[in-house]
Design an enzyme around this catalytic site. Structure first.
Site, short mmCIF file in Angstrom:
data_model
loop_
_atom_site.label_atom_id
_atom_site.label_comp_id
_atom_site.label_asym_id
_atom_site.label_seq_id
_atom_site.Cartn_x
_atom_site.Cartn_y
_atom_site.Cartn_z
N HIS A 52 -39.11 -23.78 4.62
CA HIS A 52 -39.29 -23.71 3.16
C HIS A 52 -38.70 -24.94 2.49
O HIS A 52 -38.06 -25.76 3.14
CB HIS A 52 -38.74 -22.40 2.59
CG HIS A 52 -37.24 -22.26 2.65
ND1 HIS A 52 -36.55 -22.14 3.83
CD2 HIS A 52 -36.30 -22.23 1.66
CE1 HIS A 52 -35.26 -22.03 3.57
NE2 HIS A 52 -35.08 -22.08 2.26
N HIS A 54 -36.32 -25.73 0.24
CA HIS A 54 -34.97 -25.99 -0.28
C HIS A 54 -34.34 -27.23 0.36
O HIS A 54 -34.53 -27.49 1.55
CB HIS A 54 -34.07 -24.76 -0.06
CG HIS A 54 -34.40 -23.65 -1.02
ND1 HIS A 54 -34.04 -22.34 -0.80
CD2 HIS A 54 -35.05 -23.66 -2.22
CE1 HIS A 54 -34.46 -21.60 -1.82
NE2 HIS A 54 -35.08 -22.38 -2.69
N ASP A 56 -31.45 -28.04 1.44
CA ASP A 56 -30.61 -27.95 2.64
C ASP A 56 -31.46 -27.68 3.89
O ASP A 56 -30.92 -27.51 4.98
CB ASP A 56 -29.53 -26.87 2.47
CG ASP A 56 -30.08 -25.48 2.29
OD1 ASP A 56 -30.97 -25.29 1.44
OD2 ASP A 56 -29.63 -24.56 3.01
N HIS A 57 -32.80 -27.68 3.74
CA HIS A 57 -33.69 -27.50 4.88
C HIS A 57 -34.61 -28.71 5.10
O HIS A 57 -35.16 -28.87 6.18
CB HIS A 57 -34.54 -26.23 4.71
CG HIS A 57 -33.71 -24.98 4.67
ND1 HIS A 57 -33.74 -24.04 5.67
CD2 HIS A 57 -32.78 -24.56 3.79
CE1 HIS A 57 -32.88 -23.07 5.38
NE2 HIS A 57 -32.28 -23.36 4.24
N HIS A 111 -37.73 -15.05 -0.16
CA HIS A 111 -36.69 -16.02 -0.52
C HIS A 111 -37.33 -17.14 -1.36
O HIS A 111 -36.85 -17.47 -2.44
CB HIS A 111 -36.07 -16.57 0.75
CG HIS A 111 -35.03 -17.63 0.54
ND1 HIS A 111 -33.82 -17.38 -0.06
CD2 HIS A 111 -35.04 -18.96 0.84
CE1 HIS A 111 -33.12 -18.52 -0.11
NE2 HIS A 111 -33.84 -19.49 0.43
N ASP A 135 -34.40 -18.86 5.77
CA ASP A 135 -33.48 -18.09 4.94
C ASP A 135 -34.04 -16.71 4.59
O ASP A 135 -33.75 -16.17 3.53
CB ASP A 135 -33.18 -18.85 3.63
CG ASP A 135 -32.26 -20.04 3.84
OD1 ASP A 135 -31.78 -20.23 4.97
OD2 ASP A 135 -32.03 -20.77 2.86
N HIS A 173 -28.32 -20.01 8.40
CA HIS A 173 -26.97 -20.05 7.84
C HIS A 173 -26.00 -19.13 8.60
O HIS A 173 -26.38 -18.06 9.06
CB HIS A 173 -26.97 -19.62 6.36
CG HIS A 173 -27.62 -20.62 5.46
ND1 HIS A 173 -26.94 -21.69 4.92
CD2 HIS A 173 -28.90 -20.72 5.03
CE1 HIS A 173 -27.78 -22.40 4.16
NE2 HIS A 173 -28.98 -21.84 4.21
ZN LIG Z 1 -30.71 -22.47 3.19
ZN LIG Z 2 -33.33 -21.45 1.07
#
Ligand SMILES: [Zn+2]
Ligand SMILES: [Zn+2]
Length: 276
Positions: A52, A54, A56-57, A111, A135, A173
């Site tokens: 996805h 985001h 942090d990905h 999410h 996530d 995570h």
């Molecule tokens: Zn994440």
């Molecule tokens: Zn995420």
């Protein structure tokens, strides 16, 4: 085939799979841990899978492109989300063939609206299937609903719950201990949960990941997968008053899931958002 969790940021894992000298990574939020691991193990990066949009990905994708072997490696990501281009867009039911392995794409909104997951059903060598779920599912918990409804998320989680029990669950995570604290509040008498919590505390004390988890284990300990259990329903009802006959909005009801279970799921998710 070798599976490694590369720690990133404060609590992310970038999952790396390698076969021989070839490797792929899932959700590289930053490039440095991947570059270091490639160098250390003398591996060639052949592909990047993304669940996805985001940061942090996806944050490490552009810095990793020069590592994609001979420019032949590719980036694959969800068709419905904005991923750093160029990438090959993926939708429900499509397959990615990489390192001689076959990854099936599941669309799992909740999410984020276009979130996808990757299932490797036959890793070979007698190894259990692998799920890269981003996530959506965490050990002992699930992702926040940033762009989706409780009904969408519950239907997405139900697809994971239907995978073989031995499937290894590669979440992005390390939220396990905090999730389990919440889970114990919901089900203080769940022995499997208490045992698992003790094991996870030991892992973290030694600086080891609690992941990957397994689908069969999550079914025993994750309250978000246990919304039909009387113990979980009673806890949700104690905390949040909702009518047992409350129905999802039109078009929202996932098939096979009772409205009661959905109301419980929505109550748990809301409760967890505020839980400290
Ligand atoms: Zn994440
Ligand atoms: Zn995420």
């Amino acid at each position: 085939m070798e599976l490694t969790a590369l720690p990133a940021f404060t609590d992310n894992y970038i999952w790396m799979l390698s076969v021989g000298r070839d490797a792929l990574v899932v959700d590289p939020g930053e490039a440095e841990p991947v570059i270091a691991a490639l160098r250390e193990r003398d591996l060639h990066l052949r592909g990047i899978l993304v669940t996805h949009h985001h940061g942090d990905h996806v944050g490490g994708i552009d810095a990793l492109r020069p590592c994609l072997k001979d420019g032949q490696g590719q980036v694959w990501g969800p068709a419905r989300e904005r991923i750093p281009a160029p990438f090959t867009p993926l939708s429900e039911g499509q397959h990615v063939s990489l390192l001689g392995l076959d990854f099936e794409v599941l669309e799992v909104p909740g999410h984020t609206a276009g979130h996808i997951a990757f299932v490797l059903r036959q890793p070979g060598g007698g190894q259990a299937p692998l799920l890269f779920c981003g996530d959506t599912l965490f050990s002992g918990g699930c992702g926040r609903l940033f762009e989706g409804t409780p009904a969408q998320m519950q239907a997405s989680l139900a697809r994971f719950a239907a995978l073989p029990a031995e499937t290894r669950v590669c979440c992005t995570h390390e939220y396990t201990l905090s999730n389990l604290r919440f889970a114990r509040e919901i089900e203080p008498d769940n022995h499997a949960l208490a045992e698992y919590q003790a094991w996870c505390e030991g892992q973290r004390a030694q600086g080891q990941p609690t992941l990957p988890s397994r689908v069969g284990l999550e079914l025993q300990i994750n309250p978000f997968l246990r919304c039909t259990e009387p113990s979980v329903q009673a806890a949700a009802r104690r905390h949040t008053s909702f009518s047992p006959t409350q129905r999802p909005r039109p078009g929202e009801a996932p098939q096979d899931l009772a409205p009661e279970s959905l109301a419980v799921f929505a109550a748990l998710r809301q409760w967890k958002n505020d839980y400290r």
